[in-house]
Design a protein around this motif. Structure first.
Motif, PDB file in Angstrom:
ATOM      1  N   MET A   1       0.850  -1.185   0.000  1.00  0.00           N
ATOM      2  CA  MET A   1       0.000   0.000   0.000  1.00  0.00           C
ATOM      3  C   MET A   1       0.895   1.248   0.000  1.00  0.00           C
ATOM      4  SD  MET A   1      -3.134   0.895   2.426  1.00  0.00           S
ATOM      5  CE  MET A   1      -4.343   1.412   1.275  1.00  0.00           C
ATOM      6  N   PRO A   2       0.665   2.184  -0.963  1.00  0.00           N
ATOM      7  CA  PRO A   2       1.513   3.382  -1.028  1.00  0.00           C
ATOM      8  C   PRO A   2       1.222   4.339   0.139  1.00  0.00           C
ATOM      9  CG  PRO A   2      -0.209   3.458  -2.703  1.00  0.00           C
ATOM     10  CD  PRO A   2      -0.313   2.131  -2.014  1.00  0.00           C
ATOM     11  N   SER A   3       2.187   5.184   0.382  1.00  0.00           N
ATOM     12  CA  SER A   3       2.030   6.207   1.422  1.00  0.00           C
ATOM     13  C   SER A   3       1.135   7.334   0.911  1.00  0.00           C
ATOM     14  CB  SER A   3       3.406   6.789   1.775  1.00  0.00           C
ATOM     15  OG  SER A   3       3.852   7.648   0.741  1.00  0.00           O
ATOM     16  N   PRO A   4       0.668   8.195   1.801  1.00  0.00           N
ATOM     17  CA  PRO A   4      -0.099   9.365   1.340  1.00  0.00           C
ATOM     18  C   PRO A   4       0.711  10.241   0.375  1.00  0.00           C
ATOM     19  CG  PRO A   4      -0.338   9.092   3.707  1.00  0.00           C
ATOM     20  CD  PRO A   4       0.718   8.112   3.252  1.00  0.00           C
ATOM     21  N   VAL A   5       2.029  10.193   0.476  1.00  0.00           N
ATOM     22  CA  VAL A   5       2.882  10.985  -0.420  1.00  0.00           C
ATOM     23  C   VAL A   5       2.874  10.410  -1.831  1.00  0.00           C
ATOM     24  CG1 VAL A   5       5.266  11.684  -0.889  1.00  0.00           C
ATOM     25  CG2 VAL A   5       4.375  11.750   1.455  1.00  0.00           C
ATOM     26  N   SER A   6       3.001   9.096  -1.951  1.00  0.00           N
ATOM     27  CA  SER A   6       3.105   8.481  -3.278  1.00  0.00           C
ATOM     28  C   SER A   6       1.783   7.920  -3.800  1.00  0.00           C
ATOM     29  CB  SER A   6       4.167   7.386  -3.252  1.00  0.00           C
ATOM     30  OG  SER A   6       3.774   6.345  -2.371  1.00  0.00           O
ATOM     31  N   ASP A   7       0.708   8.093  -3.060  1.00  0.00           N
ATOM     32  CA  ASP A   7      -0.599   7.601  -3.495  1.00  0.00           C
ATOM     33  C   ASP A   7      -0.964   8.182  -4.867  1.00  0.00           C
ATOM     34  OD1 ASP A   7      -2.993   6.146  -3.263  1.00  0.00           O
ATOM     35  OD2 ASP A   7      -4.033   7.900  -2.439  1.00  0.00           O
ATOM     36  N   ILE A   8      -0.683   9.444  -5.069  1.00  0.00           N
ATOM     37  CA  ILE A   8      -0.835  10.066  -6.385  1.00  0.00           C
ATOM     38  C   ILE A   8       0.571  10.141  -6.966  1.00  0.00           C
ATOM     39  CG2 ILE A   8      -1.464  12.161  -7.641  1.00  0.00           C
ATOM     40  CD1 ILE A   8      -3.535  12.660  -5.400  1.00  0.00           C
ATOM     41  N   PRO A   9       0.799   9.511  -8.088  1.00  0.00           N
ATOM     42  CA  PRO A   9       2.159   9.466  -8.647  1.00  0.00           C
ATOM     43  C   PRO A   9       2.707  10.866  -8.942  1.00  0.00           C
ATOM     44  CG  PRO A   9       0.710   7.944  -9.809  1.00  0.00           C
ATOM     45  CD  PRO A   9      -0.159   8.771  -8.906  1.00  0.00           C
ATOM     46  N   ALA A  10       4.005  11.007  -8.801  1.00  0.00           N
ATOM     47  CA  ALA A  10       4.674  12.264  -9.122  1.00  0.00           C
ATOM     48  C   ALA A  10       4.600  12.514 -10.629  1.00  0.00           C
ATOM     49  CB  ALA A  10       6.134  12.204  -8.683  1.00  0.00           C
ATOM     50  N   ALA A  11       4.673  13.768 -10.995  1.00  0.00           N
ATOM     51  CA  ALA A  11       4.679  14.142 -12.409  1.00  0.00           C
ATOM     52  C   ALA A  11       5.957  13.656 -13.069  1.00  0.00           C
ATOM     53  CB  ALA A  11       4.579  15.664 -12.534  1.00  0.00           C
ATOM     54  N   THR A  12       5.884  13.475 -14.365  1.00  0.00           N
ATOM     55  CA  THR A  12       7.096  13.120 -15.107  1.00  0.00           C
ATOM     56  C   THR A  12       8.070  14.300 -15.029  1.00  0.00           C
ATOM     57  OG1 THR A  12       6.294  14.038 -17.181  1.00  0.00           O
ATOM     58  CG2 THR A  12       5.754  11.712 -16.722  1.00  0.00           C
ATOM     59  N   PRO A  13       9.357  14.047 -15.204  1.00  0.00           N
ATOM     60  CA  PRO A  13      10.326  15.151 -15.148  1.00  0.00           C
ATOM     61  C   PRO A  13      10.010  16.283 -16.123  1.00  0.00           C
ATOM     62  CG  PRO A  13      11.470  13.076 -14.960  1.00  0.00           C
ATOM     63  CD  PRO A  13      10.031  12.741 -15.288  1.00  0.00           C
ATOM     64  N   ASP A  14       9.554  15.967 -17.327  1.00  0.00           N
ATOM     65  CA  ASP A  14       9.225  17.022 -18.297  1.00  0.00           C
ATOM     66  C   ASP A  14       8.064  17.885 -17.805  1.00  0.00           C
ATOM     67  OD1 ASP A  14      11.221  16.162 -19.980  1.00  0.00           O
ATOM     68  OD2 ASP A  14       9.874  15.135 -21.382  1.00  0.00           O
ATOM     69  N   LEU A  15       7.022  17.249 -17.278  1.00  0.00           N
ATOM     70  CA  LEU A  15       5.890  18.007 -16.742  1.00  0.00           C
ATOM     71  C   LEU A  15       6.297  18.818 -15.521  1.00  0.00           C
ATOM     72  CD1 LEU A  15       2.862  15.535 -16.979  1.00  0.00           C
ATOM     73  CD2 LEU A  15       3.191  17.674 -18.236  1.00  0.00           C
ATOM     74  N   ALA A  16       7.122  18.246 -14.663  1.00  0.00           N
ATOM     75  CA  ALA A  16       7.578  18.950 -13.469  1.00  0.00           C
ATOM     76  C   ALA A  16       8.410  20.171 -13.851  1.00  0.00           C
ATOM     77  CB  ALA A  16       8.374  18.013 -12.567  1.00  0.00           C
ATOM     78  N   ALA A  17       9.309  20.007 -14.824  1.00  0.00           N
ATOM     79  CA  ALA A  17      10.136  21.134 -15.267  1.00  0.00           C
ATOM     80  C   ALA A  17       9.270  22.257 -15.825  1.00  0.00           C
ATOM     81  CB  ALA A  17      11.154  20.671 -16.304  1.00  0.00           C
ATOM     82  N   ALA A  18       8.278  21.911 -16.634  1.00  0.00           N
ATOM     83  CA  ALA A  18       7.384  22.926 -17.200  1.00  0.00           C
ATOM     84  C   ALA A  18       6.588  23.628 -16.098  1.00  0.00           C
ATOM     85  CB  ALA A  18       6.444  22.292 -18.219  1.00  0.00           C
ATOM     86  N   HIS A  19       6.114  22.880 -15.132  1.00  0.00           N
ATOM     87  CA  HIS A  19       5.347  23.455 -14.023  1.00  0.00           C
ATOM     88  C   HIS A  19       6.185  24.452 -13.227  1.00  0.00           C
ATOM     89  CE1 HIS A  19       2.776  23.749 -10.486  1.00  0.00           C
ATOM     90  NE2 HIS A  19       3.856  23.492  -9.764  1.00  0.00           N
ATOM     91  N   TYR A  20       7.390  24.044 -12.840  1.00  0.00           N
ATOM     92  CA  TYR A  20       8.218  24.908 -12.000  1.00  0.00           C
ATOM     93  C   TYR A  20       8.782  26.095 -12.777  1.00  0.00           C
ATOM     94  CZ  TYR A  20       7.417  21.602  -8.345  1.00  0.00           C
ATOM     95  OH  TYR A  20       6.792  20.809  -7.413  1.00  0.00           O
ATOM     96  N   ALA A  21       9.056  25.916 -14.057  1.00  0.00           N
ATOM     97  CA  ALA A  21       9.475  27.061 -14.876  1.00  0.00           C
ATOM     98  C   ALA A  21       8.345  28.080 -14.936  1.00  0.00           C
ATOM     99  CB  ALA A  21       9.870  26.608 -16.277  1.00  0.00           C
TER     100      ALA A  21
END
Length: 136
Positions: A1-21
């Motif tokens: 069973m995943p933790s509350p942190v990883s229950d929703i998967p992290a964004a892909t690196p490309d999506l994360a880079a676009a979001h933070y930019a």
């Protein structure tokens, strides 16, 4: 069973880079503002958008007081159209800087919000100025 942190998967690196930019295109922080002043690389206008009375009590070194309600096309014509404005207010509990950034954008000007405002500046242990101290 995943933790509350990883229950929703992290964004892909490309999506994360676009979001933070995208996020960094709208915001800066106290540390970066202070570092720019310390290095003499101030390529922006720092606007304290709180009331004149609060500005006189304490403000960031190098700031100009201009409440968001006073940001008119006529008033902002003092600066070149490509000027970058960094706006701040009291802190996270205040939306004055958001209103200022919105107003500047509506006037066709570039703006970034300094996250944390006065509260963030104090939390970093950075010094404030006051009108009384500046007059001495």
């Amino acid at each position: 069973m995943p933790s509350p942190v990883s229950d929703i998967p992290a964004a892909t690196p490309d999506l994360a880079a676009a979001h933070y930019a995208g996020k960094l295109a709208f915001e800066t922080d106290c540390s970066d503002v202070r570092a720019a002043f310390a290095a003499g690389k101030v390529d922006f206008v720092l606007l304290d958008v709180r009331s004149p009375a609060l500005f006189q009590q304490a403000h960031l070194p190098g700031a100009i007081n201009l409440p968001h309600g006073k940001m008119t096309a006529h008033r902002m014509a003092e600066w070149a159209k490509d000027t970058l404005f960094v706006v701040y207010c009291a802190g996270p509990h205040c939306n004055g800087a958001d209103k200022a950034a919105f107003r500047l954008a509506k006037l066709g000007l570039q703006a970034k919000l300094m996250i944390g405002g006065m509260t963030g500046w104090a939390d970093e242990g950075f010094a404030f100025e006051s009108q009384a101290a500046a007059a001495e």
